[in-house]
Design a protein around this motif. Structure first.
Motif, PDB file in Angstrom:
ATOM      1  N   MET A 383     -64.790  -8.092  15.786  1.00 42.42           N
ATOM      2  CA  MET A 383     -65.380  -6.770  15.571  1.00 42.42           C
ATOM      3  C   MET A 383     -64.260  -5.745  15.618  1.00 42.42           C
ATOM      4  O   MET A 383     -63.375  -5.824  16.468  1.00 42.42           O
ATOM      5  CB  MET A 383     -66.420  -6.459  16.649  1.00 42.42           C
ATOM      6  CG  MET A 383     -67.191  -5.171  16.403  1.00 42.42           C
ATOM      7  SD  MET A 383     -68.301  -4.766  17.773  1.00 42.42           S
ATOM      8  CE  MET A 383     -67.377  -3.468  18.589  1.00 42.42           C
ATOM      9  N   ALA A 384     -64.283  -4.808  14.671  1.00 40.36           N
ATOM     10  CA  ALA A 384     -63.279  -3.749  14.635  1.00 40.36           C
ATOM     11  C   ALA A 384     -63.973  -2.410  14.505  1.00 40.36           C
ATOM     12  O   ALA A 384     -65.012  -2.291  13.839  1.00 40.36           O
ATOM     13  CB  ALA A 384     -62.323  -3.968  13.469  1.00 40.36           C
ATOM     14  N   ILE A 385     -63.399  -1.404  15.142  1.00 34.79           N
ATOM     15  CA  ILE A 385     -63.956  -0.052  15.109  1.00 34.79           C
ATOM     16  C   ILE A 385     -62.909   0.870  14.503  1.00 34.79           C
ATOM     17  O   ILE A 385     -61.731   0.819  14.859  1.00 34.79           O
ATOM     18  CB  ILE A 385     -64.308   0.450  16.528  1.00 34.79           C
ATOM     19  CG1 ILE A 385     -65.135  -0.596  17.297  1.00 34.79           C
ATOM     20  CG2 ILE A 385     -65.063   1.775  16.454  1.00 34.79           C
ATOM     21  CD1 ILE A 385     -65.411  -0.232  18.746  1.00 34.79           C
ATOM     22  N   GLY A 386     -63.347   1.717  13.574  1.00 35.50           N
ATOM     23  CA  GLY A 386     -62.435   2.667  12.952  1.00 35.50           C
ATOM     24  C   GLY A 386     -63.146   3.951  12.580  1.00 35.50           C
ATOM     25  O   GLY A 386     -64.373   4.049  12.661  1.00 35.50           O
ATOM     26  N   SER A 387     -62.375   4.932  12.150  1.00 34.98           N
ATOM     27  CA  SER A 387     -62.956   6.206  11.730  1.00 34.98           C
ATOM     28  C   SER A 387     -63.545   6.120  10.340  1.00 34.98           C
ATOM     29  O   SER A 387     -64.313   6.986   9.926  1.00 34.98           O
ATOM     30  CB  SER A 387     -61.894   7.312  11.760  1.00 34.98           C
ATOM     31  OG  SER A 387     -61.465   7.535  13.076  1.00 34.98           O
ATOM     32  N   ILE A 515     -45.706   9.223  14.095  1.00 31.98           N
ATOM     33  CA  ILE A 515     -47.068   8.804  13.743  1.00 31.98           C
ATOM     34  C   ILE A 515     -47.477   7.664  14.667  1.00 31.98           C
ATOM     35  O   ILE A 515     -46.900   6.575  14.629  1.00 31.98           O
ATOM     36  CB  ILE A 515     -47.160   8.372  12.269  1.00 31.98           C
ATOM     37  CG1 ILE A 515     -46.836   9.559  11.342  1.00 31.98           C
ATOM     38  CG2 ILE A 515     -48.533   7.801  11.946  1.00 31.98           C
ATOM     39  CD1 ILE A 515     -46.747   9.191   9.880  1.00 31.98           C
ATOM     40  N   SER A 516     -48.435   7.927  15.515  1.00 31.80           N
ATOM     41  CA  SER A 516     -48.942   6.931  16.465  1.00 31.80           C
ATOM     42  C   SER A 516     -50.455   7.020  16.526  1.00 31.80           C
ATOM     43  O   SER A 516     -51.029   8.081  16.264  1.00 31.80           O
ATOM     44  CB  SER A 516     -48.368   7.177  17.871  1.00 31.80           C
ATOM     45  OG  SER A 516     -46.971   7.072  17.854  1.00 31.80           O
ATOM     46  N   PRO A 517     -51.112   5.931  16.884  1.00 35.75           N
ATOM     47  CA  PRO A 517     -52.572   5.996  16.982  1.00 35.75           C
ATOM     48  C   PRO A 517     -53.021   6.806  18.188  1.00 35.75           C
ATOM     49  O   PRO A 517     -52.283   6.943  19.176  1.00 35.75           O
ATOM     50  CB  PRO A 517     -52.981   4.528  17.136  1.00 35.75           C
ATOM     51  CG  PRO A 517     -51.802   3.868  17.746  1.00 35.75           C
ATOM     52  CD  PRO A 517     -50.609   4.590  17.202  1.00 35.75           C
ATOM     53  N   VAL A 518     -54.222   7.361  18.079  1.00 32.65           N
ATOM     54  CA  VAL A 518     -54.902   7.938  19.236  1.00 32.65           C
ATOM     55  C   VAL A 518     -56.098   7.040  19.537  1.00 32.65           C
ATOM     56  O   VAL A 518     -56.476   6.199  18.720  1.00 32.65           O
ATOM     57  CB  VAL A 518     -55.364   9.389  18.970  1.00 32.65           C
ATOM     58  CG1 VAL A 518     -54.184  10.293  18.712  1.00 32.65           C
ATOM     59  CG2 VAL A 518     -56.369   9.457  17.820  1.00 32.65           C
ATOM     60  N   PRO A 534     -64.674   3.843  30.325  1.00 30.59           N
ATOM     61  CA  PRO A 534     -63.502   3.890  29.454  1.00 30.59           C
ATOM     62  C   PRO A 534     -63.465   2.679  28.505  1.00 30.59           C
ATOM     63  O   PRO A 534     -63.007   1.599  28.862  1.00 30.59           O
ATOM     64  CB  PRO A 534     -62.321   3.868  30.430  1.00 30.59           C
ATOM     65  CG  PRO A 534     -62.922   4.138  31.778  1.00 30.59           C
ATOM     66  CD  PRO A 534     -64.298   3.583  31.710  1.00 30.59           C
ATOM     67  N   TYR A 535     -63.982   2.863  27.302  1.00 35.30           N
ATOM     68  CA  TYR A 535     -64.147   1.804  26.310  1.00 35.30           C
ATOM     69  C   TYR A 535     -63.651   2.395  24.992  1.00 35.30           C
ATOM     70  O   TYR A 535     -64.278   3.295  24.440  1.00 35.30           O
ATOM     71  CB  TYR A 535     -65.626   1.421  26.297  1.00 35.30           C
ATOM     72  CG  TYR A 535     -66.127   0.517  25.217  1.00 35.30           C
ATOM     73  CD1 TYR A 535     -65.281  -0.234  24.419  1.00 35.30           C
ATOM     74  CD2 TYR A 535     -67.499   0.388  25.002  1.00 35.30           C
ATOM     75  CE1 TYR A 535     -65.777  -1.058  23.434  1.00 35.30           C
ATOM     76  CE2 TYR A 535     -68.008  -0.441  24.026  1.00 35.30           C
ATOM     77  CZ  TYR A 535     -67.142  -1.156  23.243  1.00 35.30           C
ATOM     78  OH  TYR A 535     -67.645  -1.973  22.258  1.00 35.30           O
ATOM     79  N   PHE A 536     -62.487   1.923  24.485  1.00 33.41           N
ATOM     80  CA  PHE A 536     -61.757   2.666  23.453  1.00 33.41           C
ATOM     81  C   PHE A 536     -61.494   1.857  22.185  1.00 33.41           C
ATOM     82  O   PHE A 536     -61.462   0.627  22.205  1.00 33.41           O
ATOM     83  CB  PHE A 536     -60.396   3.119  24.008  1.00 33.41           C
ATOM     84  CG  PHE A 536     -60.486   3.945  25.253  1.00 33.41           C
ATOM     85  CD1 PHE A 536     -60.879   5.274  25.204  1.00 33.41           C
ATOM     86  CD2 PHE A 536     -60.176   3.396  26.495  1.00 33.41           C
ATOM     87  CE1 PHE A 536     -60.960   6.030  26.361  1.00 33.41           C
ATOM     88  CE2 PHE A 536     -60.258   4.150  27.645  1.00 33.41           C
ATOM     89  CZ  PHE A 536     -60.649   5.472  27.581  1.00 33.41           C
ATOM     90  N   TYR A 537     -61.262   2.606  21.097  1.00 30.73           N
ATOM     91  CA  TYR A 537     -60.768   2.032  19.844  1.00 30.73           C
ATOM     92  C   TYR A 537     -59.702   2.974  19.294  1.00 30.73           C
ATOM     93  O   TYR A 537     -59.712   4.176  19.558  1.00 30.73           O
ATOM     94  CB  TYR A 537     -61.902   1.846  18.833  1.00 30.73           C
ATOM     95  CG  TYR A 537     -62.519   3.136  18.333  1.00 30.73           C
ATOM     96  CD1 TYR A 537     -62.073   3.731  17.144  1.00 30.73           C
ATOM     97  CD2 TYR A 537     -63.542   3.760  19.033  1.00 30.73           C
ATOM     98  CE1 TYR A 537     -62.631   4.920  16.687  1.00 30.73           C
ATOM     99  CE2 TYR A 537     -64.107   4.940  18.590  1.00 30.73           C
ATOM    100  CZ  TYR A 537     -63.651   5.515  17.412  1.00 30.73           C
ATOM    101  OH  TYR A 537     -64.199   6.695  16.954  1.00 30.73           O
ATOM    102  N   SER A 538     -58.777   2.420  18.522  1.00 28.78           N
ATOM    103  CA  SER A 538     -57.692   3.236  17.984  1.00 28.78           C
ATOM    104  C   SER A 538     -58.041   3.777  16.603  1.00 28.78           C
ATOM    105  O   SER A 538     -58.806   3.167  15.854  1.00 28.78           O
ATOM    106  CB  SER A 538     -56.409   2.404  17.881  1.00 28.78           C
ATOM    107  OG  SER A 538     -56.548   1.401  16.890  1.00 28.78           O
ATOM    108  N   GLU A 611     -59.408  -4.014  20.092  1.00 29.25           N
ATOM    109  CA  GLU A 611     -58.309  -3.961  19.136  1.00 29.25           C
ATOM    110  C   GLU A 611     -57.868  -5.358  18.705  1.00 29.25           C
ATOM    111  O   GLU A 611     -58.098  -6.337  19.423  1.00 29.25           O
ATOM    112  CB  GLU A 611     -57.112  -3.244  19.769  1.00 29.25           C
ATOM    113  CG  GLU A 611     -57.332  -1.784  20.108  1.00 29.25           C
ATOM    114  CD  GLU A 611     -57.545  -0.928  18.865  1.00 29.25           C
ATOM    115  OE1 GLU A 611     -56.726  -1.001  17.932  1.00 29.25           O
ATOM    116  OE2 GLU A 611     -58.555  -0.202  18.805  1.00 29.25           O
ATOM    117  N   PRO A 612     -57.190  -5.460  17.545  1.00 30.08           N
ATOM    118  CA  PRO A 612     -56.588  -6.738  17.158  1.00 30.08           C
ATOM    119  C   PRO A 612     -55.519  -7.153  18.162  1.00 30.08           C
ATOM    120  O   PRO A 612     -54.861  -6.310  18.763  1.00 30.08           O
ATOM    121  CB  PRO A 612     -55.955  -6.440  15.789  1.00 30.08           C
ATOM    122  CG  PRO A 612     -56.670  -5.223  15.283  1.00 30.08           C
ATOM    123  CD  PRO A 612     -57.011  -4.425  16.506  1.00 30.08           C
TER     124      PRO A 612
END
Length: 919
Positions: A383-387, A515-518, A534-538, A611-612
């Motif tokens: 599973m992947a999460i993105g904007s 350039i870095s992920p947030v 605290p459960y995050f995706y980049s 994350e991967p």
């Protein structure tokens, strides 16, 4: 409505071994349910036969029975424990079918045991294809034209009246087992016969094909007060015709307009209310994109595989809420543990895109028919999460761990446009890669849509990725171009491939451009309320929502998607390690991408990153969290492969050093270590090329075992009997092993194989177990049944084995876990291999000896000696335990079921008894 106070003790039915269609997601849901019942003061009794799971850990349930999942054993447990109720909705189809059988016999009523979360009529109405069809007709919900049959003759009568293709859906089966789409009469006869054989009630639904329609799912939760909410709606990228477990799935739906969304939402709520389901369930529907007509496909009246995905995608703990509903509580009384500011009645809202991609076992079963259909074949998923969709899709692809960092497949490059169209029509696991290559070759979106019926929106998004590839190839890496590429999910490795430069050059350029992920938080409410978890995706945006604490923290790398050779056992070890570190006062951080597992539950670690598990993605988390160190030992081969890169980047590796890991994993270096310790390996030689292998084979003699370096589950290991076989197998072994050496060793015929798990603190080594394989050497330890303690090895032999293992652990400098595989032939001990990490057998051993080896190992890694832990000698159980493997050959007809050095099983069961025979 308050909870039912008459219920004091509940029997929870697990799902048994990991099989295709019923994997780690039921360990996750079962564990959540047990904890939820505990919150309400309910005593939990668990029946499950799977030693690899968290839910069968000591202390999860109040009492756990590791017994076969059969009606007879359910009865025995009920007679002994006298529970007030049974919860069958957390253990997949296995648990539901057990409940149906016993309820149908009148057993629960006779013993005054309540059925929680679902009733007999609900199960029958949802799972019996004919009753479900009648109920849908009664509530005026459309189903495809169909007939329920109990014989091949009745099925053929229906086929004579309707045109092929026809869909065959067996009743009461898991993952569409036994079903499929028939395009010819011969195919129809075969599938119907299989479906009738696999259905516990000998029934199949024969359905007019609606293949090509959009497939949409709604994950619903309902309580006894008829409060009913949609937790998540999901859209399959693949149209109807491919099982949802084998489809790429997107949440929330992307191509439905508001009218379509509301139409299907209303239908789903109406169906769940008509079935009177109390808890979580999944509704699957098909939408005709040309007319907005829809059909109801099926309902799972229980927590399902999709429930785990929906829970992780939204942050809404479906199983936890469903367990409380089963006790009689209503959603307005249940707190949402993510926000702690809203109740469970509050529908989640997503401000991001989630993509699930299945992980198939075709690397293990290369001769299998890879065509996807209504019968599920995937072993796991990422599973992947993105904007945006592109970002989530590309993150999902590189999470699969199939040596692809992008939507690109080397073997497709030289295919013509026409050949690519033929491949796309094959509808197999590589179709998304063929689609991307076809777009590169100039095939139009319309042509691909006509071939696949995949919605234009998805195809357009994939074409965005292909267009970005061209921009990267043709232009310098400016700030604008790099930022845009990263914002739609391009990895440094993908950009490097397109520019034909090294990955490190791209990474340096990206850092030059700042350039870095947030990191964004998964909070169930699109930021409307503050979340406590605290459960995050980049992503590549502006605001960073991850604010690490200054406390001492340790990062634990997970194991990625479930596949053959790397299953739920490694997630179990990861969770144990995290628990031990938390108990010692450390802030724990987990990176993983598997939505099915306990390690990705919102409250397992202090901080979770979805994350991967690639060097770039892990380093991005390291850069923001700045942990005291990273642990790579518990997630199988996946994190182990990152150890050297992480150390080279200045990241402290906690536990066994990367150099020691390499010494054990690299066949050439390991051979030197064995010689140094005066231990014995089978006659062998390390090689790197096919030519070297041919020369070595002449010296050693056949049969030979081919063993690549850095592999899991015996990947590409084979016994070869002549030069032709050796040449054929070396091609695959070289590909799998990359630049690492391959070991050729003489096959030990009629030898006994032994597995030993050990823990070391660097100065002392304690043996966790000595397990004797029941099958002779040559069959992978994951496929061989094994006995703990050994049933036929002499005490003298065992003592010598223990001594050899301790010497190897100390020489390597192991701190933490180590697994050793030995063989005994004519009382001579041969060392086969050493794995300086958690092994697949660690949970089984831990259950047998009553001590978590993963927890002991984690404490060793932070400097707590074995002596201080009180774990100074091997614990030998006063009973026998036998672990037996479960195989997926029924899913892959035509695949050679003969076992060998490469693992083929998906899961295992455990039996225990006073004697070896009883176990």
């Amino acid at each position: 409505m308050p909870k039912n106070t008459s219920i004091k003790k509940v029997l929870i039915l697990g799902s048994g071994p990991i099989v295709i269609g019923q994997a780690a997601e039921f360990d996750y849901s079962g564990t959540q349910a047990i904890e939820s019942l505990k919150d309400e003061g309910i005593e939990g009794v668990l029946l499950n036969s799977n030693p690899a799971t968290i839910m069968t850990d000591k202390g999860i349930a109040d009492v756990t029975y590791m017994e076969p999942m059969t009606p007879e054993f359910v009865k025995k447990v009920i007679y002994k424990e006298r529970p007030d109720a049974v919860l069958p909705t957390m253990g997949g189809q296995t648990a539901l079918n057990l409940a149906l059988t016993l309820a149908g016999e009148g057993f629960f009523e006779k013993e005054d045991v309540k059925l929680l979360g679902v009733n007999l009529q609900t199960i029958q109405d949802a799972e019996d294809r004919e009753l479900f069809k009648q109920l849908m007709k009664k509530i005026d919900e459309p189903t495809p034209e169909s007939i329920s049959v109990n014989s091949l003759e009745d099925a053929l009568d229906f086929a004579n009246l309707h045109k092929l293709p026809l869909i065959v859906r067996p009743a009461f089966t898991l993952g569409g087992t036994g079903g499929g789409i028939a395009t010819t009469i011969d195919e129809f006869k075969t599938i119907v016969s299989s479906g009738l054989r696999n259905s516990p009630i000998g029934q199949c639904l024969i359905e007019k094909s609606i293949a090509g329609f959009k497939e949409v799912e709604y994950e619903i939760v309902r309580d006894s007060n008829d409060n009913c909410i949609v937790v998540c709606n999901m859209e399959n990228l693949d149209p109807v015709g491919i099982h949802t477990g084998d489809s790429i799935v997107v949440a929330p739906s992307q191509t439905l307009n508001d009218r379509e969304y509301q139409l299907l939402r209303d239908a789903s709520l109406k169906i769940v209310r008509s079935l009177k389901i109390e808890g979580g369930c999944n509704v699957q529907l098909a939408l005709d994109p040309r007319s907005q007509n829809y059909y109801v496909i099926e309902v799972n009246p229980r927590v399902s595989r999709s429930s785990a995905l929906a829970s992780k995608a939204t942050g809404y703990p479906i199983a936890k809420v469903a367990a409380k509903i089963a006790l009689g509580m209503t959603m307005d009384e249940i707190e949402n543990p993510i926000t702690k500011n809203t109740c469970a009645c509050f529908e989640p809202s997503l401000d991001y895109v989630v993509v699930k991609i299945p992980r198939w076992p075709f690397d293990k079963f290369q001769k299998a028919n890879k065509k996807l259909g209504t019968q599920m074949m995937a072993t796991g998923e990422t599973m992947a999460i993105g904007s945006n969709f592109e970002e989530a899709l590309l993150k999902g692809i590189r999470s699969l761990e199939i040596k692809r960092s992008h939507i690109f497949m080397e073997s497709a490059v030289d295919l013509s446009a026409e050949e690519l169209k033929e491949k796309i029509l094959c509808q197999d696991d590589d179709r998304i890669f063929y689609i991307a290559q076809a777009l590169r070759k100039g095939t139009t979106l319309k042509e691909i849509h006509n071939l696949t019926q995949i919605d234009y929106w998805f195809l357009y998004k994939i074409s965005n990725i292909i267009e970005m590839e061209q921009q990267i190839k043709l232009n310098d890496l400016s700030f604008e171009l790099m930022r845009k590429a990263k914002s739609i999910g391009f990895s440094d490795a993908a950009i490097a491939m397109l520019k034909d430069v090294s990955v490190s050059q791209v990474a340096e350029r990206r850092k030059e451009l700042s350039i870095s992920p947030v990191y964004k938080m998964v909070d169930t409410c699109a930021g409307e309320f503050e979340a406590n978890t605290p459960y995050f995706y980049s992503t590549y945006g502006e605001e960073n929502e991850s604010r690490p604490s200054n406390e001492k923290s340790i990062l634990v790398l997970g194991s990625g998607p479930i596949r053959i050779g790397q299953g739920v056992e490694f997630d179990c070890a990861t969770v144990h390690a995290v628990k031990a570190l938390k108990q010692m006062g450390y802030t724990t951080i987990v990176i993983n991408n598997n939505p099915e597992t306990v390690s990705t539950d919102y409250d397992t670690s202090d901080r979770l990153y979805f994350e991967p598990l690639t060097f770039e993605d892990v380093m991005a988390v390291v850069d923001i969290e700045k942990p005291k160190g990273v642990i790579v030992q518990f997630g199988g081969q996946t994190p182990l492969k990152l150890a050297n890169q992480l150390e080279a980047a200045g990241v402290p590796i906690i536990g066994t050093s990367p150099d020691a890991i390499d010494e054990a994993e690299d066949r050439e270096r390991f051979q030197k270590l064995i010689d140094k310790l005066s231990l014995v390996q089978p006659p062998s030689k390390t090689v790197r090329t096919q030519e070297q292998a041919v020369v070595a084979a002449d010296n050693i003699g056949f049969p030979l075992v081919v063993r690549p370096s850095y592999v899991l589950g015996g990947r590409a290991m084979e016994i070869v009997y002549d030069q032709d076989e050796l040449k054929s197998y070396m091609r695959e072994a070289v590909e799998v092993s990359d630049d690492s050496p391959i070991l050729l060793d003489r096959f030990l015929d009629q030898a006994i194989e032994v597995d030993i798990d050990a823990v070391s603190d660097g100065t002392q080594v304690v043996i966790g177990s000595v397990m004797q394989h029941i099958e002779q050497a040559g069959i992978h330890s994951g496929d061989s049944a094994c006995s703990l303690p050994p049933y036929s090895l002499s005490d003298e032999l065992q003592a010598e084995m223990r001594d050899q293992v301790k010497r190897m652990a100390l020489e390597l400098g192991v701190i933490g876990l180590m697994n050793v595989q030995l063989a005994v032939q004519n009382n001579q001990i041969f060392v086969l291999e050493v794995n300086p990490r958690a092994s697949r057998t660690v949970p089984f051993v831990s259950k047998c000896i009553g001590v978590s080896l993963a927890k002991v190992a984690a404490r060793c890694m932070i400097g707590i000696s074995l002596e201080k832990q009180g774990f100074t000698e091997e614990i030998i159980p006063n009973f026998f335990s036998v672990k037996e493997a479960v195989f997926p050959f029924g899913k892959f007809p035509g695949v050679d079921p003969i076992l060998g050095p490469e693992m083929k099983s998906t899961g295992e069961v455990m039996g225990a008894g006073a004697s070896f025979a009883e176990a």
